[in-house]
Design an enzyme around this catalytic site. Structure first.
Site, PDB file in Angstrom:
ATOM      1  N   CYS A  74      21.969  38.929 -12.146  1.00 25.68           N
ATOM      2  CA  CYS A  74      21.510  37.957 -12.985  1.00 25.68           C
ATOM      3  C   CYS A  74      22.181  38.331 -14.437  1.00 25.68           C
ATOM      4  CB  CYS A  74      20.207  37.891 -12.986  1.00 25.68           C
ATOM      5  SG  CYS A  74      19.438  37.040 -14.243  1.00 25.68           S
ATOM      6  N   CYS A 197      22.582  29.801 -17.087  1.00 22.73           N
ATOM      7  CA  CYS A 197      22.569  30.660 -15.916  1.00 22.73           C
ATOM      8  C   CYS A 197      23.799  31.618 -16.311  1.00 22.73           C
ATOM      9  CB  CYS A 197      22.719  30.216 -14.466  1.00 22.73           C
ATOM     10  SG  CYS A 197      23.319  31.212 -13.206  1.00 22.73           S
TER      11      CYS A 197
HETATM   12  N1  LIG Z   1      19.599  32.852  -8.724  1.00 21.28           N
HETATM   13  C1  LIG Z   1      20.557  33.631  -8.872  1.00 21.28           C
HETATM   14  C2  LIG Z   1      20.593  34.917  -9.440  1.00 21.28           C
HETATM   15  C3  LIG Z   1      20.109  34.650 -10.870  1.00 21.28           C
HETATM   16  C4  LIG Z   1      21.317  34.118 -11.689  1.00 21.28           C
HETATM   17  C5  LIG Z   1      20.837  34.350 -13.250  1.00 21.28           C
HETATM   18  N2  LIG Z   1      19.951  33.118 -13.795  1.00 21.28           N
HETATM   19  C6  LIG Z   1      22.064  34.498 -14.287  1.00 21.28           C
HETATM   20  O1  LIG Z   1      21.788  34.313 -15.564  1.00 21.28           O
HETATM   21  O2  LIG Z   1      22.933  34.903 -13.788  1.00 21.28           O
HETATM   22  C7  LIG Z   1      20.865  33.889  -7.535  1.00 21.28           C
HETATM   23  O3  LIG Z   1      20.214  34.447  -6.622  1.00 21.28           O
HETATM   24  O4  LIG Z   1      22.069  33.724  -7.209  1.00 21.28           O
END
Ligand SMILES: N[C@@H](CCC[C@H](N)C(=O)O)C(=O)O
Length: 258
Positions: A74, A197
């Site tokens: 993340c 994200c």
């Molecule tokens: N939900 C994603 C991992 C988290 C991504 C995140 N919010 C970021 O900032 O990179 C997954 O399970 O692939």
């Protein structure tokens, strides 16, 4: 159990942070993590992050999605964890820490965190989208009228329809200028649109450069939660020295009975 927690956000991607250097957190309790992330019954967050000791680096990051499952890297969470480690006095303005995808170097100055991401070796270019792994898997698709798109509906359709149970994060993109893009992301494990994200905007920046939509290797990304910057260098057919830069802030701290 009475748990002390901290709440952080990085461009609106929000996380419950727990200092687990004493190893007190029950790490396999999926229901507890999803309860803590629940916005009605718990604290409320897109994910939960444990800060743990690591033998070879400053600390270790253990990341869970809001559904309670441990997941891949993340980017925004990593930036927030650097701010948390700085708050706890574990690191000053520079650090290296271990995450699920390997070592990350980062710097922090006045709540702005620059996080080095893992190299990207491969980009799958399909007629309508790109797929790449920036620590987490990302589908990147250009659209028109991004403001009016139902990201929850269209994201879920692709996340399950194209990628099955394992899934992928789904990013929708619109170009704003030579080197800036507007991005909205449906996140796997949250199973909803999040405000931003980090691994997603990294995937967008690299795929936009790789496909010739921009010739700049310093990209500005507007997300619903704010602005992030991504810079990188081309490395043969891949990319190296990838930095994700943006704000990371403590919102509140507290205790919860659980
Ligand atoms: N939900 C994603 C991992 C988290 C991504 C995140 N919010 C970021 O900032 O990179 C997954 O399970 O692939």
């Amino acid at each position: 159990m009475k748990l002390t927690f901290y709440k952080y956000q990085g461009t609106g991607n929000d996380f419950v942070m727990v200092d687990n250097r004493q190893g007190v957190f029950p790490k396999n309790d999926t229901k507890l993590v999803s309860f803590l992330c629940d916005r009605k019954f718990g604290i409320g967050a897109d994910g939960l992050i444990l800060l743990e000791n690591d033998e070879k680096s400053d600390f270790k990051m253990v990341y869970y999605n809001a559904d309670g499952n441990e997941s891949s890297m993340c980017g925004n969470g990593g930036r927030c964890l650097v701010a948390f480690a700085n708050y706890l006095g574990i690191v000053k303005e520079e650090t290296s820490f271990l995450a699920v995808d390997g070592l990350h170097h980062a710097t922090i100055s006045e709540e702005m965190v620059s996080l080095q991401m893992q190299n990207v070796d491969k980009i799958d270019t399909k007629p309508k989208y790109f797929f790449l792994d920036t620590g987490s898997p990302h589908h990147v698709q250009m659209v028109e009228n991004l403001d009016n798109l139902n990201v929850f509906k269209e994201g879920a359709k692709l996340r399950y329809g194209v990628y099955g149970e394992k899934g992928s994060n789904i990013n929708f993109v619109e170009q704003l200028s030579d080197n800036s893009f507007h991005v909205r992301t449906y996140e796997r494990g949250v199973e909803n649109e999040t405000l931003s994200c980090g691994t997603g905007v990294t995937a967008v920046a690299i795929s936009m450069f790789d496909s010739g939509k921009t010739i700049s290797n310093e990209i500005v990304i507007n997300t619903p939660g704010g602005e992030l910057k991504v810079s990188f260098e081309k490395n043969g057919s891949g990319y190296k020295n990838i930095s994700l830069i943006g704000p990371a802030k403590q919102v509140f701290k507290g205790t919860i009975e659980c």
